[in-house]
Scaffold this motif. Structure first.
Motif, mmCIF file in Angstrom:
data_model
loop_
_atom_site.group_PDB
_atom_site.id
_atom_site.type_symbol
_atom_site.label_atom_id
_atom_site.label_comp_id
_atom_site.label_asym_id
_atom_site.label_seq_id
_atom_site.Cartn_x
_atom_site.Cartn_y
_atom_site.Cartn_z
ATOM 1 N N UNK A 1 0.877 -1.377 -0.198
ATOM 2 C CA UNK A 1 -0.022 0.213 -0.043
ATOM 3 C C UNK A 1 1.022 1.347 0.105
ATOM 4 N N UNK A 2 0.740 2.193 -0.954
ATOM 5 C CA UNK A 2 1.192 3.405 -0.853
ATOM 6 C C UNK A 2 0.086 4.459 -0.564
ATOM 7 N N UNK A 3 0.484 5.492 0.123
ATOM 8 C CA UNK A 3 -0.274 6.678 0.396
ATOM 9 C C UNK A 3 0.539 7.835 0.073
ATOM 10 N N UNK A 4 -0.156 8.806 -0.992
ATOM 11 C CA UNK A 4 0.577 9.791 -1.346
ATOM 12 C C UNK A 4 -0.226 10.940 -1.492
ATOM 13 N N UNK A 5 0.463 12.128 -1.040
ATOM 14 C CA UNK A 5 -0.273 13.326 -1.223
ATOM 15 C C UNK A 5 0.376 13.951 -2.500
ATOM 16 N N UNK A 6 -0.197 15.130 -2.801
ATOM 17 C CA UNK A 6 0.443 15.961 -4.016
ATOM 18 C C UNK A 6 2.006 16.449 -3.711
ATOM 19 N N UNK A 7 2.227 16.267 -2.510
ATOM 20 C CA UNK A 7 3.568 16.757 -2.295
ATOM 21 C C UNK A 7 4.420 15.717 -1.792
ATOM 22 N N UNK A 8 3.944 14.429 -1.277
ATOM 23 C CA UNK A 8 5.007 13.582 -0.797
ATOM 24 C C UNK A 8 4.399 12.242 -0.759
ATOM 25 N N UNK A 9 5.366 11.311 -0.474
ATOM 26 C CA UNK A 9 4.771 9.773 0.028
ATOM 27 C C UNK A 9 4.551 9.874 1.489
ATOM 28 N N UNK A 10 3.288 9.672 1.864
ATOM 29 C CA UNK A 10 3.132 9.691 3.317
ATOM 30 C C UNK A 10 3.131 8.237 3.948
ATOM 31 N N UNK A 11 3.055 7.184 3.230
ATOM 32 C CA UNK A 11 3.171 5.791 3.771
ATOM 33 C C UNK A 11 3.233 4.817 2.758
ATOM 34 N N UNK A 12 4.189 3.840 2.961
ATOM 35 C CA UNK A 12 4.362 2.817 1.946
ATOM 36 C C UNK A 12 4.778 1.527 2.986
ATOM 37 N N UNK A 13 4.005 0.622 2.556
ATOM 38 C CA UNK A 13 4.434 -0.726 3.234
ATOM 39 C C UNK A 13 3.376 -1.739 3.015
ATOM 40 N N UNK A 14 3.607 -2.908 3.631
ATOM 41 C CA UNK A 14 2.708 -4.229 3.645
ATOM 42 C C UNK A 14 1.660 -3.775 4.620
ATOM 43 N N UNK A 15 0.302 -4.158 3.876
ATOM 44 C CA UNK A 15 -0.823 -3.833 4.750
ATOM 45 C C UNK A 15 -1.501 -5.101 4.610
ATOM 46 N N UNK A 16 -2.529 -5.669 5.779
ATOM 47 C CA UNK A 16 -3.400 -6.578 5.685
ATOM 48 C C UNK A 16 -4.879 -6.086 4.913
ATOM 49 N N UNK A 17 -5.018 -5.039 5.204
ATOM 50 C CA UNK A 17 -6.006 -4.206 4.178
ATOM 51 C C UNK A 17 -6.352 -3.034 4.516
ATOM 52 N N UNK A 18 -7.153 -2.176 3.927
ATOM 53 C CA UNK A 18 -7.566 -0.886 4.340
ATOM 54 C C UNK A 18 -8.941 -0.755 3.731
ATOM 55 N N UNK A 19 -9.590 0.353 4.565
ATOM 56 C CA UNK A 19 -10.976 0.761 4.626
ATOM 57 C C UNK A 19 -11.110 2.057 4.502
ATOM 58 N N UNK A 20 -11.931 2.460 3.411
ATOM 59 C CA UNK A 20 -12.270 3.955 3.148
ATOM 60 C C UNK A 20 -13.745 4.272 2.773
ATOM 61 N N UNK A 21 -14.066 5.376 2.852
ATOM 62 C CA UNK A 21 -15.466 5.901 2.457
ATOM 63 C C UNK A 21 -15.412 6.534 1.100
ATOM 64 N N UNK A 22 -15.885 5.684 0.065
ATOM 65 C CA UNK A 22 -15.945 6.224 -1.177
ATOM 66 C C UNK A 22 -17.260 6.953 -1.534
ATOM 67 N N UNK A 23 -17.364 7.636 -2.637
ATOM 68 C CA UNK A 23 -18.654 8.343 -2.838
ATOM 69 C C UNK A 23 -19.811 7.519 -3.145
ATOM 70 N N UNK A 24 -19.591 6.199 -3.386
ATOM 71 C CA UNK A 24 -20.551 5.083 -3.313
ATOM 72 C C UNK A 24 -21.011 4.525 -2.069
ATOM 73 N N UNK A 25 -20.294 4.632 -1.102
ATOM 74 C CA UNK A 25 -20.289 4.005 0.427
ATOM 75 C C UNK A 25 -19.053 3.456 0.608
ATOM 76 N N UNK A 26 -18.911 2.727 1.807
ATOM 77 C CA UNK A 26 -17.680 2.173 2.172
ATOM 78 C C UNK A 26 -16.999 1.169 1.248
ATOM 79 N N UNK A 27 -15.856 0.869 1.447
ATOM 80 C CA UNK A 27 -15.122 -0.079 0.658
ATOM 81 C C UNK A 27 -13.883 -0.562 1.459
ATOM 82 N N UNK A 28 -13.719 -1.816 1.420
ATOM 83 C CA UNK A 28 -12.552 -2.643 2.062
ATOM 84 C C UNK A 28 -11.953 -3.364 0.900
#
Length: 83
Positions: free
Chosen positions: A3-30
């Motif tokens: 998983x990589x998490x990037x802002x417009x300015x820099x890499x904020x996180x990079x590493x191995x993950x078991x999963x990620x969860x977020x709220x999309x415009x159509x609802x929650x996604x895992x």
């Protein structure tokens, strides 16, 4: 899964993950390892990353998630880790 998490300015996180969860415009996604390739637009909300030894949370503004074979990339205009 990688998983990589990037802002417009820099890499904020990079590493191995078991999963990620977020709220999309159509609802929650895992997203877990082996997820089909996809893209999701995000609302301004936290993205939770599940690690082997806990979790980390990031607030993503104006973002999206791009899921590929074994990589999930979260892109956002602004990304801040929530304590």
């Amino acid at each position: 899964m990688e998983c990589k998490i990037l802002s417009s300015e820099r890499e904020v996180f990079s590493g191995d993950v078991k999963g990620l969860f977020a709220r999309g415009v159509e609802g929650w996604v895992g997203i877990l390892s082996g997820h089909a390739p996809a893209a999701f637009a995000l609302v301004d909300a936290p993205v939770r990353v599940v690690l082997e030894d806990g979790q980390r949370t990031f607030h993503v503004r104006n973002g999206l998630i791009d899921v590929r074979r074994k990589v999930a990339v979260v892109l956002g205009d602004e990304v801040v880790e929530v304590a």
